[in-house]
Design a protein around this motif. Structure first.
Motif, PDB file in Angstrom:
ATOM      1  N   GLU A   1      -0.700  -2.063 -11.118  1.00 37.60           N
ATOM      2  CA  GLU A   1      -0.168  -3.370 -11.553  1.00 37.60           C
ATOM      3  C   GLU A   1       1.145  -3.219 -12.291  1.00 37.60           C
ATOM      4  OE1 GLU A   1      -4.002  -6.108 -12.468  1.00 37.60           O
ATOM      5  OE2 GLU A   1      -2.088  -6.748 -13.323  1.00 37.60           O
ATOM      6  N   GLY A   2       1.304  -2.094 -12.957  1.00 35.23           N
ATOM      7  CA  GLY A   2       2.554  -1.821 -13.680  1.00 35.23           C
ATOM      8  C   GLY A   2       3.759  -1.700 -12.753  1.00 35.23           C
ATOM      9  N   LEU A   3       3.509  -1.573 -11.459  1.00 37.05           N
ATOM     10  CA  LEU A   3       4.619  -1.454 -10.503  1.00 37.05           C
ATOM     11  C   LEU A   3       5.127  -2.821 -10.028  1.00 37.05           C
ATOM     12  CD1 LEU A   3       3.063   1.372  -8.267  1.00 37.05           C
ATOM     13  CD2 LEU A   3       4.941   1.648  -9.913  1.00 37.05           C
ATOM     14  N   ILE A   4       4.365  -3.890 -10.354  1.00 38.08           N
ATOM     15  CA  ILE A   4       4.761  -5.229  -9.857  1.00 38.08           C
ATOM     16  C   ILE A   4       6.120  -5.619 -10.445  1.00 38.08           C
ATOM     17  CG2 ILE A   4       4.197  -7.700  -9.976  1.00 38.08           C
ATOM     18  CD1 ILE A   4       1.215  -6.910  -9.845  1.00 38.08           C
TER      19      ILE A   4
ATOM     20  N   ILE B   1       0.856  -1.202   0.000  1.00 38.88           N
ATOM     21  CA  ILE B   1       0.000   0.000   0.000  1.00 38.88           C
ATOM     22  C   ILE B   1       0.889   1.249   0.000  1.00 38.88           C
ATOM     23  CG2 ILE B   1      -1.592   1.401   1.418  1.00 38.88           C
ATOM     24  CD1 ILE B   1      -2.915  -1.225   2.331  1.00 38.88           C
ATOM     25  N   ASN B   2       1.889   1.239   0.867  1.00 38.69           N
ATOM     26  CA  ASN B   2       2.792   2.395   0.963  1.00 38.69           C
ATOM     27  C   ASN B   2       3.530   2.622  -0.358  1.00 38.69           C
ATOM     28  OD1 ASN B   2       4.176   4.500   2.318  1.00 38.69           O
ATOM     29  ND2 ASN B   2       5.913   3.134   2.673  1.00 38.69           N
ATOM     30  N   ASN B   3       3.997   1.524  -0.971  1.00 44.87           N
ATOM     31  CA  ASN B   3       4.730   1.679  -2.236  1.00 44.87           C
ATOM     32  C   ASN B   3       3.812   2.160  -3.357  1.00 44.87           C
ATOM     33  OD1 ASN B   3       6.870   0.743  -0.782  1.00 44.87           O
ATOM     34  ND2 ASN B   3       7.485  -0.838  -2.227  1.00 44.87           N
ATOM     35  N   ILE B   4       2.563   1.676  -3.359  1.00 41.97           N
ATOM     36  CA  ILE B   4       1.630   2.129  -4.406  1.00 41.97           C
ATOM     37  C   ILE B   4       1.376   3.631  -4.250  1.00 41.97           C
ATOM     38  CG2 ILE B   4      -0.767   1.979  -5.225  1.00 41.97           C
ATOM     39  CD1 ILE B   4      -0.640  -1.066  -4.585  1.00 41.97           C
ATOM     40  N   ILE B   5       1.173   4.075  -3.008  1.00 42.78           N
ATOM     41  CA  ILE B   5       0.961   5.520  -2.794  1.00 42.78           C
ATOM     42  C   ILE B   5       2.122   6.295  -3.409  1.00 42.78           C
ATOM     43  CG2 ILE B   5       0.861   7.365  -1.038  1.00 42.78           C
ATOM     44  CD1 ILE B   5      -0.568   5.330   0.815  1.00 42.78           C
TER      45      ILE B   5
ATOM     46  N   LYS C   1       4.186   5.265  -5.715  1.00 48.11           N
ATOM     47  CA  LYS C   1       4.523   4.783  -7.071  1.00 48.11           C
ATOM     48  C   LYS C   1       5.895   4.137  -7.124  1.00 48.11           C
ATOM     49  CE  LYS C   1       1.469   7.918  -9.537  1.00 48.11           C
ATOM     50  NZ  LYS C   1       1.315   9.085 -10.348  1.00 48.11           N
ATOM     51  N   LYS C   2       6.212   3.354  -6.077  1.00 48.36           N
ATOM     52  CA  LYS C   2       7.479   2.619  -6.043  1.00 48.36           C
ATOM     53  C   LYS C   2       7.239   1.168  -6.464  1.00 48.36           C
ATOM     54  CE  LYS C   2      10.110   2.943  -2.319  1.00 48.36           C
ATOM     55  NZ  LYS C   2      10.538   3.154  -0.928  1.00 48.36           N
ATOM     56  N   PRO C   3       8.287   0.437  -6.917  1.00 48.81           N
ATOM     57  CA  PRO C   3       8.098  -0.960  -7.319  1.00 48.81           C
ATOM     58  C   PRO C   3       7.495  -1.811  -6.206  1.00 48.81           C
ATOM     59  CG  PRO C   3      10.314  -0.198  -7.858  1.00 48.81           C
ATOM     60  CD  PRO C   3       9.664   0.901  -7.065  1.00 48.81           C
ATOM     61  N   LEU C   4       6.710  -2.825  -6.614  1.00 49.18           N
ATOM     62  CA  LEU C   4       6.093  -3.758  -5.660  1.00 49.18           C
ATOM     63  C   LEU C   4       6.872  -5.071  -5.734  1.00 49.18           C
ATOM     64  CD1 LEU C   4       2.346  -3.060  -6.578  1.00 49.18           C
ATOM     65  CD2 LEU C   4       3.780  -1.926  -4.860  1.00 49.18           C
ATOM     66  N   PRO C   5       7.760  -5.329  -4.757  1.00 50.89           N
ATOM     67  CA  PRO C   5       8.685  -6.467  -4.856  1.00 50.89           C
ATOM     68  C   PRO C   5       8.035  -7.801  -4.491  1.00 50.89           C
ATOM     69  CG  PRO C   5       9.077  -5.256  -2.818  1.00 50.89           C
ATOM     70  CD  PRO C   5       7.959  -4.549  -3.519  1.00 50.89           C
ATOM     71  N   VAL C   6       7.528  -8.524  -5.493  1.00 44.00           N
ATOM     72  CA  VAL C   6       6.920  -9.841  -5.250  1.00 44.00           C
ATOM     73  C   VAL C   6       8.042 -10.891  -5.231  1.00 44.00           C
ATOM     74  CG1 VAL C   6       5.366 -11.583  -6.212  1.00 44.00           C
ATOM     75  CG2 VAL C   6       4.761  -9.158  -6.342  1.00 44.00           C
ATOM     76  N   TYR C   7       8.124 -11.658  -4.140  1.00 41.96           N
ATOM     77  CA  TYR C   7       9.184 -12.665  -4.023  1.00 41.96           C
ATOM     78  C   TYR C   7       8.894 -13.847  -4.946  1.00 41.96           C
ATOM     79  CZ  TYR C   7      10.465 -10.436   0.497  1.00 41.96           C
ATOM     80  OH  TYR C   7      10.838  -9.576   1.491  1.00 41.96           O
ATOM     81  N   GLY C   8       9.969 -14.327  -5.619  1.00 43.78           N
ATOM     82  CA  GLY C   8       9.845 -15.516  -6.467  1.00 43.78           C
ATOM     83  C   GLY C   8       8.826 -15.310  -7.567  1.00 43.78           C
ATOM     84  N   LYS C   9       7.936 -16.337  -7.735  1.00 46.15           N
ATOM     85  CA  LYS C   9       6.931 -16.236  -8.819  1.00 46.15           C
ATOM     86  C   LYS C   9       5.621 -15.665  -8.308  1.00 46.15           C
ATOM     87  CE  LYS C   9       8.557 -20.359 -11.266  1.00 46.15           C
ATOM     88  NZ  LYS C   9       8.645 -21.659 -10.593  1.00 46.15           N
ATOM     89  N   GLY C  10       5.563 -15.391  -7.011  1.00 44.53           N
ATOM     90  CA  GLY C  10       4.309 -14.866  -6.465  1.00 44.53           C
ATOM     91  C   GLY C  10       3.252 -15.944  -6.297  1.00 44.53           C
TER      92      GLY C  10
ATOM     93  N   MET D   1      -6.550   0.023  -4.862  1.00 46.05           N
ATOM     94  CA  MET D   1      -5.785   1.267  -4.684  1.00 46.05           C
ATOM     95  C   MET D   1      -6.000   2.221  -5.865  1.00 46.05           C
ATOM     96  SD  MET D   1      -4.057   1.329  -1.801  1.00 46.05           S
ATOM     97  CE  MET D   1      -2.782   2.548  -2.029  1.00 46.05           C
ATOM     98  N   ASP D   2      -5.996   1.692  -7.087  1.00 47.83           N
ATOM     99  CA  ASP D   2      -6.235   2.565  -8.252  1.00 47.83           C
ATOM    100  C   ASP D   2      -7.582   3.258  -8.114  1.00 47.83           C
ATOM    101  OD1 ASP D   2      -3.826   2.014  -9.436  1.00 47.83           O
ATOM    102  OD2 ASP D   2      -4.614   0.559 -10.877  1.00 47.83           O
ATOM    103  N   GLY D   3      -8.599   2.481  -7.689  1.00 41.17           N
ATOM    104  CA  GLY D   3      -9.939   3.057  -7.512  1.00 41.17           C
ATOM    105  C   GLY D   3      -9.917   4.157  -6.466  1.00 41.17           C
TER     106      GLY D   3
END
Ligand code: NAD
Ligand code: DAU
Length: 350
Positions: free
Chosen positions: A278-281, A201-205, A207-216, A266-268
């Motif tokens: 989603e582009g931040l994933i 949530i903080n990163n989306i606010i 606009k920082k990358p969303l670091p998903v570990y491995g394949k998610g 969050m976009d809403g």
């Protein structure tokens, strides 16, 4: 009149448990003992801090003499033990903090309860709050039950498993009236933004990358934190001595699916074009020893104590997002200073 000690009451789950008990039991005296580590924050409790039945004490459960002194001063009848180092990634980087707080700290509290209760156990309870991670990792099928053998796989899980063993040993050896609960992943307001949902949530606010570990594709079973607080109160009041109750949300999500849903919400809420977040994933190096799947069978607590979750996930997630968006000052405060250093070490220098 009863005196209740809550440890770790300034943390995420602890602050919701404190609020519930202070409001629900005006005649009980609630003492919140917390060291105020990076994860503890008195801003979580401003709405109850002036209540006559509430008192905060700053202190460390690792200090056995201090813990004994507190029991002497307040004559507790009940203990709800939440204080712990709670983040898996930190346990990989700095294991000894977890051994100290989670194992030594728990045994100090058990020793004090045993000493001051002196075998007069009527009306007394030591309620130990633990995690589903002690059971290890599941494949595609199956659920953790209370009889699943312990198989902790991260230093955090191992320290919680050790603490659970000590709690059960004090029941078996000394008859201490303990009750344990093992819960799945919590989410909701006031969670420190090192855990998946508030960090994203903080990163989306920002606009920082969303670091998903491995394949998610790892799976977690999510429970709204206020439902956990209600479960803790249920276990404290109705749980049978020596028993364990699993607590979960019947709500399994693959990380990547959860992150996509969070991005949509969050976009809403932020009035951004659908798809922006989603582009931040960003898929990053996996967590060492990353457990694949946790899922709880919460049938026993429903059958025997009548507890079940009340908040559905979409509703809980919206409430959570709205809380963070209306508490940006809280978010700014907890993400200043040491957080920046932690973030760099965890995500930029690994
Ligand atoms: P948290 O990290 O948000 O809060 C922990 C609190 O304990 C903080 O306020 C911290 O200051 C305090 N604390 C830490 N070390 C201490 C010490 N030595 N002495 C006194 N206070 C100390 O953790 P949380 O997520 O609220 O978890 C609370 C408990 O619930 C933990 O025992 C955790 O293992 C368990 N649990 C958490 C989850 C979850 O999803 N967050 C799920 C199941 C079980
Ligand atoms: O299952 C109960 C446990 O849930 C509690 O005992 C722990 O205290 C609590 O921290 C939580 O542990 P997890 O490791 O499951 O939670 P976390 O929020 O750290 O991670 C959730 C999932 O998201 C996990 O599969 C790892 C992944 N993740 C996490 C972070 C922080 C990412 O992909 N990226 C991240 O940046």
């Amino acid at each position: 009149m009863e005196n209740i000690l809550i440890t770790g009451g300034a943390g995420f789950i602890g602050s919701h448990a404190v609020r519930l008990l202070v409001n629900k039991y005006p005649k009980s005296a609630i003492v919140n003992l917390d060291k105020l580590t990076y994860a503890g924050n008195l801003l979580n409790l401003t709405d109850v801090e002036d209540r006559p039945n509430y008192r905060f004490v700053k202190g460390d459960i690792v200090d056995g003499r201090f813990v004994f002194g507190l029991f002497e001063q307040f004559a507790f009848d009940k203990v709800i033990h939440l204080a712990a180092e709670s983040h898996v990634d930190r346990s990989i980087a700095n294991t000894m903090d977890f051994v100290q707080a989670n194992v030594t700290g728990t045994v100090n509290l058990l020793n004090a309860a045993r000493h001051f209760w002196k075998d007069h156990y009527e009306g007394r309870r030591f309620c130990h709050i633990s995690t589903d991670e002690v059971y290890g990792s599941l494949g595609d099928d199956g659920l953790f039950t209370e009889s699943t053998p312990y198989d902790p796989r991260s230093p955090y899980a191992a320290s919680k498993a050790a603490s659970d063993h000590f709690v059960r040993a004090y029941h078996h050896t000394f008859g201490l009236p303990v009750v344990l609960s093992n819960c799945s992943n919590n989410y909701g307001p006031n969670q420190f933004p090192e855990k998946l949902i508030p960090l994203f949530i903080n990163n989306i606010i920002q606009k920082k990358p969303l670091p998903v570990y491995g394949k998610g594709d790892n799976v977690r079973d999510w429970l709204y934190v206020e439902d956990h607080a209600l479960a803790i109160d249920t276990v404290l009041r109705k749980g049978a001595p020596g028993e364990t109750y699993n607590i979960g949300g019947h709500n399994e999500w693959k990380n990547i699916d959860l992150v996509r849903l969070l991005c949509q919400v969050m976009d809403g809420r932020l009035g951004r074009e659908p798809g922006t977040s989603e582009g931040l994933i960003t898929f990053v190096k996996d967590r060492a020893g990353h457990d694949q799947r946790y899922a709880i069978d919460a049938g026993k607590i429903l059958r025997e104590l009548g507890w079940k979750p009340t908040v559905n996930f979409e509703e809980g997630l919206r409430k959570t997002v709205d809380w963070y968006l209306s508490n940006e000052q809280w978010l700014r405060q907890v993400t200043s200073g040491d957080y920046q250093k932690y973030y760099r070490q965890q995500y930029e220098e690994r």
